[in-house]
Scaffold this motif. Structure first.
Motif, short mmCIF file in Angstrom:
data_model
loop_
_atom_site.label_atom_id
_atom_site.label_comp_id
_atom_site.label_asym_id
_atom_site.label_seq_id
_atom_site.Cartn_x
_atom_site.Cartn_y
_atom_site.Cartn_z
N LEU A 36 0.83 -1.20 0.00
CA LEU A 36 0.00 0.00 0.00
C LEU A 36 0.87 1.26 0.00
CD1 LEU A 36 -2.70 1.55 0.28
CD2 LEU A 36 -2.40 1.32 2.76
N ALA A 37 1.87 1.29 0.88
CA ALA A 37 2.74 2.47 0.98
C ALA A 37 3.50 2.73 -0.33
CB ALA A 37 3.72 2.32 2.13
N ARG A 38 3.83 1.68 -1.02
CA ARG A 38 4.57 1.82 -2.28
C ARG A 38 3.65 2.07 -3.48
NH1 ARG A 38 8.93 -3.19 -1.66
NH2 ARG A 38 10.42 -2.06 -0.35
N SER A 39 2.36 1.93 -3.31
CA SER A 39 1.42 1.96 -4.44
C SER A 39 1.40 3.30 -5.18
CB SER A 39 0.00 1.59 -3.99
OG SER A 39 -0.56 2.60 -3.17
N ASP A 40 1.75 4.39 -4.51
CA ASP A 40 1.74 5.69 -5.18
C ASP A 40 3.11 6.07 -5.73
OD1 ASP A 40 3.09 6.26 -2.84
OD2 ASP A 40 1.76 7.90 -2.23
N GLY A 41 4.07 5.15 -5.66
CA GLY A 41 5.40 5.41 -6.18
C GLY A 41 6.29 6.22 -5.25
N ASP A 42 5.81 6.51 -4.04
CA ASP A 42 6.58 7.30 -3.08
C ASP A 42 6.51 6.59 -1.73
OD1 ASP A 42 7.94 9.25 -1.66
OD2 ASP A 42 6.17 10.53 -1.43
N TYR A 43 7.51 5.79 -1.44
CA TYR A 43 7.58 5.05 -0.18
C TYR A 43 8.18 6.00 0.87
CZ TYR A 43 8.40 0.84 2.74
OH TYR A 43 8.39 -0.11 3.73
N ALA A 44 7.32 6.87 1.39
CA ALA A 44 7.74 7.98 2.24
C ALA A 44 8.20 7.52 3.62
CB ALA A 44 6.58 8.97 2.38
N ALA A 45 9.11 8.30 4.18
CA ALA A 45 9.61 8.01 5.53
C ALA A 45 8.47 7.99 6.55
CB ALA A 45 10.66 9.04 5.93
N SER A 46 7.47 8.84 6.38
CA SER A 46 6.33 8.86 7.31
C SER A 46 5.54 7.55 7.22
CB SER A 46 5.42 10.05 7.02
OG SER A 46 4.95 10.01 5.69
N GLU A 47 5.45 6.98 6.03
CA GLU A 47 4.75 5.70 5.86
C GLU A 47 5.56 4.57 6.48
OE1 GLU A 47 2.30 6.47 1.74
OE2 GLU A 47 4.47 6.13 1.60
N ILE A 48 6.87 4.60 6.30
CA ILE A 48 7.74 3.58 6.90
C ILE A 48 7.63 3.64 8.41
CG2 ILE A 48 10.16 2.90 7.22
CD1 ILE A 48 10.60 3.91 4.28
N ALA A 49 7.67 4.85 8.96
CA ALA A 49 7.55 5.02 10.41
C ALA A 49 6.19 4.52 10.91
CB ALA A 49 7.74 6.48 10.79
N GLN A 50 5.13 4.77 10.14
CA GLN A 50 3.80 4.29 10.53
C GLN A 50 3.73 2.77 10.47
OE1 GLN A 50 1.05 5.97 11.85
NE2 GLN A 50 0.47 3.84 12.23
N ASP A 90 3.31 -6.33 19.61
CA ASP A 90 4.04 -6.10 20.85
C ASP A 90 5.56 -6.25 20.64
OD1 ASP A 90 4.24 -5.39 23.53
OD2 ASP A 90 4.14 -7.47 24.22
N LEU A 91 6.07 -5.51 19.65
CA LEU A 91 7.48 -5.56 19.31
C LEU A 91 8.17 -4.27 19.76
CD1 LEU A 91 7.15 -6.79 15.60
CD2 LEU A 91 7.55 -8.20 17.63
N ASN A 92 9.50 -4.35 19.94
CA ASN A 92 10.25 -3.11 20.15
C ASN A 92 10.62 -2.54 18.79
OD1 ASN A 92 12.76 -4.24 19.23
ND2 ASN A 92 13.12 -5.11 21.27
N ALA A 93 11.22 -1.37 18.78
CA ALA A 93 11.51 -0.68 17.53
C ALA A 93 12.43 -1.49 16.61
CB ALA A 93 12.12 0.69 17.81
N SER A 94 13.42 -2.12 17.18
CA SER A 94 14.36 -2.92 16.39
C SER A 94 13.67 -4.15 15.78
CB SER A 94 15.55 -3.35 17.27
OG SER A 94 16.41 -4.19 16.54
N GLU A 95 12.85 -4.82 16.59
CA GLU A 95 12.11 -5.99 16.09
C GLU A 95 11.14 -5.60 14.98
OE1 GLU A 95 11.95 -8.65 20.20
OE2 GLU A 95 10.49 -7.05 19.87
N ALA A 96 10.48 -4.45 15.14
CA ALA A 96 9.54 -3.98 14.12
C ALA A 96 10.27 -3.65 12.83
CB ALA A 96 8.76 -2.77 14.63
N ALA A 97 11.42 -3.01 12.93
CA ALA A 97 12.20 -2.67 11.73
C ALA A 97 12.68 -3.94 11.03
CB ALA A 97 13.39 -1.78 12.11
#
Length: 145
Positions: A33-47, A57-64
């Protein structure tokens, strides 16, 4: 692992996914979905990372790390239908509504709604078996919160 998951997703009659694979399939759908508009924005990655942290129930490193696995799967997977079929088979309707909320959070993360993302959201809701009304309520809930 990803090749095995892809094989199962593309099988003519896929079996329901175990929870760990459902996580990757849901995450890959978020990435798609985030890539569907051709702009995989940092705000989308963070979301996506926040959503994975909250949902599993993951920490930031596990989620990344999970997001990186999801990105790899999304890049290799042939179509959205297989993600949604696997998720629909593996996840209850109530949890699919939560998936829709998560998808809307990613779609709205960059502050813009574009035709590609809107189209993807309509298709995804339908393929997940989520009604237009429930998808609309999910969007309103995310936008308000």
């Amino acid at each position: 692992m990803l090749s095995d998951l892809l094989r199962r997703l593309t099988a003519p009659a896929p079996e329901p996914l175990p929870d760990t694979d459902a996580r990757v399939a849901i995450g890959a759908l978020l990435v798609r979905l985030a890539r569907s508009d051709g702009d995989y924005a940092a705000s989308e990655i963070a979301q996506i990372d926040r959503s994975l942290m909250h949902r599993y129930d993951l920490n930031a490193s596990e989620a990344a790390d999970l997001r990186a696995e999801c990105e790899a799967l999304e890049a290799e997977a042939p179509d959205t239908v297989r993600f949604t079929r696997a998720i629909k088979d593996a996840v209850s309707y109530e949890n699919r509504l939560a998936v829709m909320e998560t998808l809307w959070a990613v779609a709205l993360a960059d502050g813009t709604r574009d035709d590609e993302e809107d189209s993807m959201m309509r298709m995804t809701a339908s393929l997940l078996g989520v009604t237009d009304q429930d998808s609309h309520r999910a969007r309103l809930k995310v936008a308000a919160g």
